[in-house]
Design an enzyme around this catalytic site. Structure first.
Site, PDB file in Angstrom:
ATOM      1  N   CYS A   1     -27.620 -63.367 -82.229  1.00  0.00           N
ATOM      2  CA  CYS A   1     -28.426 -62.273 -82.773  1.00  0.00           C
ATOM      3  C   CYS A   1     -29.913 -62.515 -82.641  1.00  0.00           C
ATOM      4  CB  CYS A   1     -28.097 -62.052 -84.240  1.00  0.00           C
ATOM      5  SG  CYS A   1     -26.347 -61.960 -84.552  1.00  0.00           S
TER       6      CYS A   1
ATOM      7  N   ASN B   1     -22.530 -70.487 -88.183  1.00  0.00           N
ATOM      8  CA  ASN B   1     -22.280 -69.952 -86.847  1.00  0.00           C
ATOM      9  C   ASN B   1     -23.038 -70.675 -85.736  1.00  0.00           C
ATOM     10  OD1 ASN B   1     -24.248 -68.466 -88.544  1.00  0.00           O
ATOM     11  ND2 ASN B   1     -24.823 -67.523 -86.597  1.00  0.00           N
TER      12      ASN B   1
ATOM     13  N   THR C   1     -15.064 -41.707 -91.869  1.00  0.00           N
ATOM     14  CA  THR C   1     -13.629 -41.719 -91.625  1.00  0.00           C
ATOM     15  C   THR C   1     -13.232 -43.071 -91.046  1.00  0.00           C
ATOM     16  OG1 THR C   1     -13.666 -39.355 -91.270  1.00  0.00           O
ATOM     17  CG2 THR C   1     -11.789 -40.545 -90.342  1.00  0.00           C
TER      18      THR C   1
ATOM     19  N   SER D   1     -15.105 -60.775 -89.854  1.00  0.00           N
ATOM     20  CA  SER D   1     -15.443 -59.770 -88.852  1.00  0.00           C
ATOM     21  C   SER D   1     -14.441 -59.807 -87.705  1.00  0.00           C
ATOM     22  CB  SER D   1     -16.856 -60.044 -88.330  1.00  0.00           C
ATOM     23  OG  SER D   1     -17.121 -59.230 -87.213  1.00  0.00           O
ATOM     24  N   GLY D   2     -13.978 -58.629 -87.276  1.00  0.00           N
ATOM     25  CA  GLY D   2     -12.927 -58.528 -86.278  1.00  0.00           C
ATOM     26  C   GLY D   2     -13.284 -59.123 -84.926  1.00  0.00           C
ATOM     27  N   HIS D   3     -14.517 -58.870 -84.474  1.00  0.00           N
ATOM     28  CA  HIS D   3     -14.813 -59.269 -83.092  1.00  0.00           C
ATOM     29  C   HIS D   3     -15.050 -60.764 -82.933  1.00  0.00           C
ATOM     30  CE1 HIS D   3     -19.302 -59.740 -83.001  1.00  0.00           C
ATOM     31  NE2 HIS D   3     -19.199 -59.039 -84.105  1.00  0.00           N
TER      32      HIS D   3
ATOM     33  N   GLN E   1     -17.087 -66.971 -89.523  1.00  0.00           N
ATOM     34  CA  GLN E   1     -16.807 -68.000 -88.516  1.00  0.00           C
ATOM     35  C   GLN E   1     -15.529 -68.785 -88.800  1.00  0.00           C
ATOM     36  OE1 GLN E   1     -18.285 -68.799 -85.604  1.00  0.00           O
ATOM     37  NE2 GLN E   1     -19.648 -67.039 -85.818  1.00  0.00           N
TER      38      GLN E   1
END
Ligand SMILES: *Cc1c(COP(=O)(O)O)cnc(C)c1O
Length: 347
Positions: free
Chosen positions: A288, A115, A201, A163-165, A143
């Site tokens: 991060c 990344n 959920t 990862s979606g974002h 990535q």
């Protein structure tokens, strides 16, 4: 017909205003947040399931913290972790992985693409070694997913995380692919969702958004060529006009959008601030860890000198970028770098 809902203890309808802010959030709110769940579930789940067979895990020094911090947790639980050092381009050599395997090795986790520098690892070779030695193989493909072709029928991995974002989808969503027949110990408790794999959920709007984002990626392979052309033009502009710039990462074998550069004699953070004042967002180290002043663990693992690591920033180009962005940013970089070097005692 009028509907009467008498089941609010089971679930409540989403308020219109909530729907509005969610839509707004998806459109405008794409700053970073985190959910380390997939890497965690894969590594903790596999390690704890297989701990009767052995307690040795192989990973690399330049993994994302989602993997590194999970491995540190496992060290506390008595596992032994080998952190493979990459070469100077940030690439993990398959023979180093092969050499590290012992009778105790139960899991290998090596990222597909890094990344911070974008270097792409030889996952096919590493996967073949893992298969031959009958060791479970996980790859963090956060990535690379949606950018590099991944055919799971042929890709020699047992588990894969995305990862979606990172693919223009919603935050807090992701996929952990687990090859059929592989058992993971449950990591989180308190519910029997997703065939007893995790509580909570399911985040349906998130899942729908994620599916749409994946679908869009699968139709936009040509985007990567466009992004790479912009990135290469950007790099050419910079090295033509600015002296003492170094490229970090593999010169060819890396993600199309990634450009990690060292501007010698300048603090990366100062450079980011000046760019920010001109409306340009880039980052130093990984998102991060920015805010922390330590040099990037990725660059250090590649043997980049600490002062060069401190002078490095990452540009990551994507679908929204244009040639105007590239021209504008290379121009202001020339001025900013010149000014900062004049101010710097060691510039
Ligand atoms: C962003 C990232 C993660 C973490 O994903 P989140 O969904 O933000 O938690 C893990 N690995 C890599 C390589 C990443 O770039």
């Amino acid at each position: 017909m009028k509907k009467i809902y008498f089941d609010h203890s089971a679930t409540t309808p989403v308020d219109e205003k909530v729907i509005e802010v969610m839509i707004h959030f998806l459109r405008e709110g794409y700053g970073n947040a985190s959910s380390f769940e997939s890497d965690n579930m894969a590594i903790l789940g596999a390690a704890r399931e297989l701990s009767v067979k052995g307690k040795h895990i192989i990973t690399s020094q330049l993994e994302h913290h989602a993997v590194l911090h999970t491995c540190q947790q496992l060290e506390k639980e008595g596992f032994k972790i080998t952190y493979i050092k990459p070469d100077q381009f940030g690439m993990i050599q398959p023979q180093d992985v092969a050499k590290a395997i012992t009778n105790e090795t139960i899991l290998i986790s090596i990222m597909h693409a890094n990344n911070e520098v974008g270097t792409i690892n030889p996952i096919n070779e590493i996967g073949e070694i893992a298969q031959e030695k009958k060791v479970l193989f996980h790859t963090d493909a956060v990535q690379s997913f949606g950018k590099l072709p991944i055919n799971l029928a042929k890709f020699p991995v047992d588990m894969l995380t995305m990862s979606g974002h990172k693919i223009y989808g919603p935050k807090g969503t992701g996929i952990l692919y687990v090859r059929q027949g592989i058992k993971l110990k449950q990591v989180l408790f308190g519910g029997a969702h997703e065939k007893n794999r995790r509580p909570g959920t399911e985040n349906i709007p998130g899942i729908i958004g994620l599916a749409k984002a994946v679908e869009i990626c699968s139709k936009s392979a040509a985007e990567e060529d466009k992004i790479k052309a912009l990135r290469d033009k950007f790099y050419q502009n910079i090295i033509n006009k600015i002296p003492r710039v170094r490229l970090n990462g593999h010169p060819e074998n890396r993600l199309a959008g990634l450009l990690n550069l060292t501007f010698e004699g300048i603090e990366g953070e100062a450079l980011l601030l000046s760019l920010d004042l001109k409306g340009v967002a880039a980052s130093s180290g990984s998102a991060c860890t920015s805010g922390a002043v330590e040099p990037s663990h990725v660059l250090l693992s590649m043997g980049v000198k600490p002062e060069f690591a401190q002078s490095s920033i990452r540009f990551s180009l994507g679908r929204s970028n244009t040639m105007e962005d590239v021209e504008y940013t290379s121009e202001i970089l020339v001025e900013i770098v010149e000014r900062l070097r004049q101010m710097s005692p060691f510039g």
